[in-house]
Design an enzyme around this catalytic site. Structure first.
Site, PDB file in Angstrom:
ATOM      1  N   ASP A 173      53.156 136.915 -99.914  1.00 48.07           N
ATOM      2  CA  ASP A 173      52.999 138.169 -99.164  1.00 48.07           C
ATOM      3  C   ASP A 173      51.595 138.738 -99.418  1.00 48.07           C
ATOM      4  OD1 ASP A 173      53.578 140.116 -97.315  1.00 48.07           O
ATOM      5  OD2 ASP A 173      55.297 140.956 -98.395  1.00 48.07           O
TER       6      ASP A 173
ATOM      7  N   PHE B 223      50.116 151.972 -96.672  1.00 49.73           N
ATOM      8  CA  PHE B 223      51.069 151.272 -97.547  1.00 49.73           C
ATOM      9  C   PHE B 223      50.563 151.197 -98.989  1.00 49.73           C
ATOM     10  CE2 PHE B 223      52.598 149.603 -93.424  1.00 49.73           C
ATOM     11  CZ  PHE B 223      53.920 149.966 -93.550  1.00 49.73           C
TER      12      PHE B 223
HETATM   13 MN    MN Z   1      54.723 140.454 -95.361  1.00 46.73          MN
END
Ligand code: MN
Length: 339
Positions: free
Chosen positions: A287, A23
């Site tokens: 996040d 990612f």
């Molecule tokens: Mn997340």
């Protein structure tokens, strides 16, 4: 703003760590890896520096959901949950926990959820979208009938369920052929998760279990912006939707859902979410470690919203939703960073 509570904040264990590789460019992997494996050191320093009093932690993605072998999925979920419980016990005033669940088997998922909530004191569950079963090429979504007893347990336990993104399986990703840049947080995460949320609503789940509280990250995965159109398309044609839910989709969205600011630090988007679902149902999140704490906090601390809404979104809504018995920090202290 000081005293913030953040609730889409991830960690990894050795078994799930590599799920997060890919990612970010390879040169960033050592940094992401060390962020994921750390809980008590760097993470805590980031929280202190940027006015986050508490993080409610969850396992990285897709982790348990991507393990088709049921017994193995259960084993990894239990291992991650046990590790997280140990970490939370070291600093319960700074960290709380979401359960990872082996959703491949609804009965095992119920058993692990009950263990996490009643024995380990977890505050909710965070599940990474659909689960792979059988040959690994079969996604199961939780609006299916076999999950109704699971949802009955979630409702009975009175804990929130965070529906977190994952990518669609390669077999279901033809729309992205030739455009891998659209996968992940750029677009595919949001589309995948928004459709899953709409499946839950359309299936009539919230007519059967009206007290369920579902959390979506990333300011609602695009749903607030589309909420009117979902219910009103071609309004001149007197042909109501054929979903099983008894009311309009937006009724359930506004009564059974909460949104977080995770990975979507944009005032225009926040204001749209406030206009659709209300400031009482939006919660601050980062996040971490996929996004930076300073990016989230610097934006949120100075976003053009009322100070009343800032305190609700930054802290009060989470304290209420998760029944966190936190001392009401002095208002002046909470607002210090914003002024
Ligand atoms: Mn997340």
């Amino acid at each position: 703003m000081l005293g913030k509570i953040a609730l889409e904040e991830h960690f990894a264990i050795a078994d799930t760590l590599t799920d997060s590789a890919g990612f970010v460019p390879e040169s960033y992997w050592p940094e992401l890896k060390s962020r994921l494996l750390d809980i008590q050191d760097r993470r805590l320093a980031e929280m202190d520096k940027h006015g986050i009093e508490m993080m409610i932690l969850s396992l990285n993605a897709p982790a348990v959901q991507a393990i088709p072998e049921t017994a193995r999925a259960d084993e990894i979920a239990r291992r991650a949950n046990d590790y997280l419980a140990e970490q939370v016990a070291k600093r319960p005033s700074r960290f709380q926990a979401f359960a990872a669940l082996p959703m491949q088997d609804p009965e095992l998922a119920v058993a692990e959820l009950e263990r996490c909530v009643t024995t380990l004191g977890f505050r909710g569950a965070l599940v990474n979208g659909f689960s792979q079963i059988a040959d690994g090429k079969t996604p199961v979504y939780y609006d299916l009938p076999q999950y109704r007893p699971f949802w009955a347990s979630v409702e009975r336990l009175g804990i929130p369920f965070y529906l977190h993104p994952r990518n669609p399986l390669p077999e279901d990703s033809r729309i992205y052929d030739g455009h891998p840049w659209l996968l992940g947080p750029t677009w595919a995460f949001g589309q995948e998760t928004a459709v899953h949320a709409l499946r839950l609503i359309g299936s009539g789940l919230f007519d059967e279990h009206p007290r369920l509280e579902i959390i979506l990250g990333h300011m609602g995965e695009g749903l607030p912006y589309s909420m009117w159109r979902i219910d009103h398309r071609n309004a001149w044609v007197k042909a109501p939707h054929k979903h099983k839910a008894k009311r309009k989709i937006r009724d359930y969205f506004n009564e059974n859902f909460h949104l977080t600011t995770s990975g979507n630090f944009r005032t225009q988007t926040l204001i749209d979410a406030i206009l659709e679902i209300g400031a009482d149902r939006i919660l601050f999140s980062v996040d971490w470690p996929f996004e930076n704490v300073d990016h989230a906090a610097d934006w949120f601390n100075s976003a053009s919203i009322s100070e009343t809404d800032r305190v609700k979104i930054g802290r009060q809504n989470a304290a209420k939703l998760f029944k966190l018995n936190m001392p009401a920090a002095a208002r002046g202290r909470i607002n210090q960073a914003a002024e």
